[in-house]
Design an enzyme around this catalytic site. Structure first.
Site, PDB file in Angstrom:
ATOM      1  N   CYS A  81       0.797  -1.221   0.000  1.00 25.64           N
ATOM      2  CA  CYS A  81       0.000   0.000   0.000  1.00 25.64           C
ATOM      3  C   CYS A  81       0.830   1.272   0.000  1.00 25.64           C
ATOM      4  O   CYS A  81       0.301   2.333  -0.230  1.00 25.64           O
ATOM      5  CB  CYS A  81      -0.942  -0.017   1.188  1.00 25.64           C
TER       6      CYS A  81
HETATM    7  C1  LIG Z   1       0.070  -5.237   3.355  1.00 22.68           C
HETATM    8  S1  LIG Z   1       1.058  -6.653   3.514  1.00 22.68           S
HETATM    9  C2  LIG Z   1      -0.142  -7.938   3.440  1.00 22.68           C
HETATM   10  C3  LIG Z   1      -0.756  -8.307   4.752  1.00 22.68           C
HETATM   11  C4  LIG Z   1      -1.689  -9.494   4.693  1.00 22.68           C
HETATM   12  N1  LIG Z   1      -2.795  -9.271   3.798  1.00 22.68           N
HETATM   13  C5  LIG Z   1      -2.209  -9.852   6.076  1.00 22.68           C
HETATM   14  O1  LIG Z   1      -3.434  -9.781   6.288  1.00 22.68           O
HETATM   15  O2  LIG Z   1      -1.417 -10.201   6.964  1.00 22.68           O
HETATM   16  C6  LIG Z   1       1.813  -6.783   1.920  1.00 22.68           C
HETATM   17  C7  LIG Z   1       2.791  -7.926   1.780  1.00 22.68           C
HETATM   18  O3  LIG Z   1       3.219  -7.981   0.435  1.00 22.68           O
HETATM   19  C8  LIG Z   1       4.519  -8.557   0.432  1.00 22.68           C
HETATM   20  N2  LIG Z   1       5.174  -8.275  -0.860  1.00 22.68           N
HETATM   21  C9  LIG Z   1       5.532  -7.067  -1.337  1.00 22.68           C
HETATM   22  N3  LIG Z   1       6.094  -7.188  -2.548  1.00 22.68           N
HETATM   23  C10 LIG Z   1       6.101  -8.513  -2.853  1.00 22.68           C
HETATM   24  C11 LIG Z   1       6.571  -9.262  -3.957  1.00 22.68           C
HETATM   25  N4  LIG Z   1       7.138  -8.645  -5.007  1.00 22.68           N
HETATM   26  N5  LIG Z   1       6.426 -10.609  -3.949  1.00 22.68           N
HETATM   27  C12 LIG Z   1       5.850 -11.223  -2.873  1.00 22.68           C
HETATM   28  N6  LIG Z   1       5.393 -10.557  -1.779  1.00 22.68           N
HETATM   29  C13 LIG Z   1       5.515  -9.215  -1.764  1.00 22.68           C
HETATM   30  C14 LIG Z   1       5.201  -7.881   1.612  1.00 22.68           C
HETATM   31  O4  LIG Z   1       6.311  -8.646   2.062  1.00 22.68           O
HETATM   32  C15 LIG Z   1       4.045  -7.780   2.618  1.00 22.68           C
HETATM   33  O5  LIG Z   1       4.118  -8.829   3.549  1.00 22.68           O
END
Ligand SMILES: C[S@@+](CC[C@H](N)C(=O)[O-])C[C@H]1O[C@@H](n2cnc3c(N)ncnc32)[C@H](O)[C@@H]1O
Length: 358
Positions: A81
């Site tokens: 986000c």
């Molecule tokens: C806002 S958090 C998600 C939280 C989750 N929905 C929860 O309820 O716990 C976004 C996640 O996206 C992951 N993320 C970001 N870029 C990514 C990528 N290129 N590949 C895989 N995961 C990624 C981050 O590590 C982070 O944990």
């Protein structure tokens, strides 16, 4: 809180992108979905996820070929986000992290699940694409046309406290339903806010794990001494403010009277627990003790059950845990939305498919 799971012979299959430590996924599991694939490239998220929820693909999503992901009935994605957050620089979809939204589209295009859920920050509502269109319209437009079949998409700004979460946390949710299902989604009715104040959250007995807090900086410790329960930095005498804060106090009008260092009282619903967990911009100070909330306390405010573990012998990075929990979708919010999707999309007797795609 315990939630009974619907007794389904064939549970709808859930594909989870950007799974984090699993807040959203646990809520979907409680509502009766069966996860077939989860993914996150962050090692702390992976450790907590596999400790509590099971297998998780550890690769960067951009490197994963669609055929490596199993088919599913619903796909969820809380794509990162920061590009849309009010605190960020609002480059939106043109920011490389905003491009992760495109990864969601790539996978949806191939899998065409019956339903989709996107979750994001409120700032998304006022973000624009480089072509001038509002991002909400871009997302709805993209999903409505995908594979020339498309999705009916409903979006809403929800406050988690309307769904049994002891926290005022606003997030934008999009629910898309494949058009051939002839359904449109309605967000669930708001629920009563009984027992959501901090008083109901903070009584943690000693046997419950993760009662460890990230110590405050010397400057924050000093400030907190002067802030009463229910107060904020406005209660700190001028002479005890750091120069940075004095500058703002000197010209509150110019700085729009910020409410730093909010210390919610036991009779209030807590504010948003953020990933940064800084007292300046997140009500993270305990009402009566001069410290941050512990990991368990913020986990409770985010409605993780007490048997959901964070710190282990091999996984002791406290700051990382605050971030994971602050980034999560509150479990009970996810549960209520998932249950509503379950009822409207997967158990609707009138549901007739024009054509079954897969
Ligand atoms: C806002 S958090 C998600 C939280 C989750 N929905 C929860 O309820 O716990 C976004 C996640 O996206 C992951 N993320 C970001 N870029 C990514 C990528 N290129 N590949 C895989 N995961 C990624 C981050 O590590 C982070 O944990």
């Amino acid at each position: 809180m315990t939630h009974s799971q619907p007794n389904l012979m064939n549970k709808p299959r859930h594909i989870s992108l950007f799974s984090g430590c699993g807040g959203l996924d646990l809520g979907f599991e409680q509502a009766g979905f069966k996860r077939v694939w989860a993914n996150d490239f962050d090692s702390d998220a992976q450790a907590v996820y596999s400790l509590n929820l099971g297998e998780i693909d550890k690769r960067d999503i951009v490197t994963i070929i669609e055929d490596e992901i199993p088919d599913g009935d619903i796909l969820t994605a809380g794509f990162p986000c920061q590009p849309f957050s009010n605190a960020g620089n609002r480059k939106g979809i043109m920011d490389p992290r905003g491009m992760l939204y495109k990864e969601c589209l790539r996978i949806i295009k191939k899998k065409m699940p019956k339903a989709i859920l996107f979750e994001n920050v409120k700032g998304l509502l006022s973000t624009h694409h480089s072509d001038g269109r509002n991002i909400v319209d871009v997302i709805k437009d993209d999903l409505s046309k995908i594979n020339s079949l498309g999705y009916n998409v409903t979006h809403e700004l929800v406050n988690a406290s309307d769904y049994e979460v002891p926290q005022n946390r606003e997030r934008v949710l999009f629910v898309g339903i494949r058009k051939d299902l002839n359904l449109s989604f309605e967000f669930p009715f708001k629920l009563r806010k009984d027992q959501l104040t901090l008083r109901h959250v903070l009584s943690v007995t000693k046997d419950i794990p993760d009662q460890i807090d990230w110590p405050l900086s010397p400057q924050a410790s000093q400030m907190v001494n002067y802030i009463p329960e229910g107060g904020s930095w406005k209660d700190v005498p001028y002479e005890f403010l750091a120069p940075r804060f004095r500058k703002i106090r000197d010209n509150m009008k110019k700085y729009h009277s910020p409410n730093f260092y909010r210390r919610f009282s036991r009779n209030e619903i807590c504010g948003t627990i953020t990933a940064s967990a800084q007292p300046e911009n997140c009500g993270i100070i305990h009402p009566t003790k001069n410290r941050r909330f512990t990991i368990r306390e913020i986990a409770r405010i985010q409605t993780f059950p007490d048997d959901f573990k964070f710190i282990t012998k091999t996984n002791r990075d406290i700051v990382a845990m605050y971030k994971l929990i602050g980034n999560a979708v509150p479990v009970t919010l996810a549960y209520h939305i998932a249950l509503s999707i379950m009822k409207q999309v997967f158990k609707n007797p009138k549901q007739k498919l024009k054509r079954e795609l897969f």
